[in-house]
Design an enzyme around this catalytic site. Structure first.
Site: not given
Ligand code: ACO
Length: 377
Positions: A262, A314
């Site tokens: 991320h 996700d």
């Protein structure tokens, strides 16, 4: 910023102030309007979060009833939007259909450019109410089924499952979807939200900003990663094959494992912690924890690497949705069904204290080239 320094991908650049969302990437903490996401996921419905993001405070009972009624009143796809969905060529990508349909909604608004506070609220509510209907109508049409109308008895999350499957969901499935929607609703200046703010900053309309945001969310480095996660799990096939699969894939230095890493979080994404529990719970309810077990094994492997990588939102949403009988091609649209309200909140905030967003670039081409007329080129 000092002249000549380039922030590739705008990494680390602060472009504005916001009250909507705060992320502490090194601690894995996320706040919507000052509320910890773990408290919101545990205690709130999506409708409460809609109110929080659009009004800046948690609703009291009367305010919650009002926003719930507003969302229900805004349900009902205009005929022209439904026919846009139905006339999409066979094999169209669901995110492309959503982007086109969201844009088509603007044509049914008599005042699409009304950027007053009340106009913005109404548009945000309308878009939030219609997104599940668009995604579900497209899902059913591509399966050769008739779209169903919203069920006035059901709240936002349960109604979404009703629209998809044409039957009332059980309490567990409805709550799981509600939590997933709460978790995905907002995430500061990510790529799709920033896209929406860039468009809003030109004083364009809410629909244009949201249509652009959908395009950004579609990308596999952003919202599109959740489809990539389930493809990976299906490719691996069974828990015993996880290590071999990853060892083989990581021989390629450019390999990207979807659902990991991320830009902001340098530890586990707090949303992944919540969704991990729902992945396990849903697996147990469905009588198989295979997908959850594979996912935890992947997480362990990735943490143990020389440069550890941690799951993002996700990762565990994919196995959770898969066990809820939701097909991979609608995972990114589900993300949009939730995030639409966060985008709208940012459009409103951007326009409330607007500054046109227009960065500079360092030119690295040639200058003063001799001009040759067409006949001499
Ligand atoms: N798989 C393998 N390696 C990775 C991954 C990954 N998923 N993520 C990061 N890395 C590695 C990179 O190869 C790079 O290594 P290097 O320093 O040796 O070159 C390092 O970690 C840093 O990666 P960057 O791409 O520079 O970090 P950036 O902040 O630009 O990227 C991103 C963040 C795009 C999310 C990245 O982690 C990624 O591609 N992840 C997979 C896609 C994904 O899951 N996206 C969803 C993000 S959450 C969301 O948008 C909702």
């Amino acid at each position: 910023m000092a002249e000549g320094i380039i922030a590739y991908g705008l990494q680390g650049v602060i472009v504005d102030e916001t009250r909507i969302c705060q992320i502490f990437g090194d601690q894995g903490k996320l706040y919507y309007y000052g509320y910890n996401i773990l408290d919101l996921a545990e205690n709130c419905t999506y409708e409460e979060v809609v109110y929080l993001l659009l009004k800046g405070k948690l609703p009291n009972k009367a305010e919650l009833e009002q926003v719930t009624a507003d969302l229900k009143a805004a349900r009902g796809l205009p005929e022209s939007v439904l026919s846009t969905i139905k006339s999409s060529p066979k094999g169209s990508i669901p995110m492309d259909v959503l982007r086109t349909a969201a844009s088509a909604v603007s044509l049914t608004d008599p005042k699409p450019d009304d950027n007053s506070a009340e106009g913005q609220y109404q548009k945000a509510i309308r878009l939030t109410a219609l997104f599940p209907e668009i995604v579900a109508a497209d899902y059913r049409v591509r399966r050769g089924e008739q779209p169903v109308k919203s069920n006035p008895k059901l709240g936002h999350a349960a109604n979404f499952l009703w629209l998809l499957h044409g039957k009332e969901p059980g309490a567990d499935a409805a709550r799981t979807m509600d939590v997933a929607l709460v978790l995905h609703a907002e995430h500061s200046f990510n790529a799709s939200t920033f896209t929406a703010r860039v468009i809003a900053a030109t004083l364009s309309d809410m629909y244009s900003a949201i249509t652009g945001a959908i395009g950004a969310l579609k990308g596999p480095l952003h919202g599109g990663a959740n489809e990539g996660v389930i493809k990976t799990l299906l490719e691996i096939g069974e828990p015993g094959k996880v290590k071999g699969y990853l060892d083989e894939k990581f021989k390629d230095k450019n390999f990207r494992l979807m659902g990991f890493g991320h830009r902001v979080y340098k530890t586990v994404d707090p949303r992944a912690i919540v969704l991990k529990k729902y992945s396990e719970k849903t697996g147990k309810e469905r009588g198989t924890t295979k997908w959850y077990d594979m996912s935890t094994q992947i997480e362990t492997q990735m943490k143990g690497r020389e440069k550890p990588l941690y799951p993002n939102v996700d990762f565990y949403s994919a196995s959770t949705y898969y066990m809820m009988d939701l097909p991979p091609e609608i995972y990114t649209p589900i993300f949009a069904v939730s995030r639409v309200v966060g985008w709208c909140a940012h459009v409103i905030e951007q326009q409330a204290h607007n500054k046109l967003i227009r960065p500079d670039a360092k030119y690295i081409g040639e200058l003063d080239k001799p001009f040759a007329p067409l006949a001499k080129r």
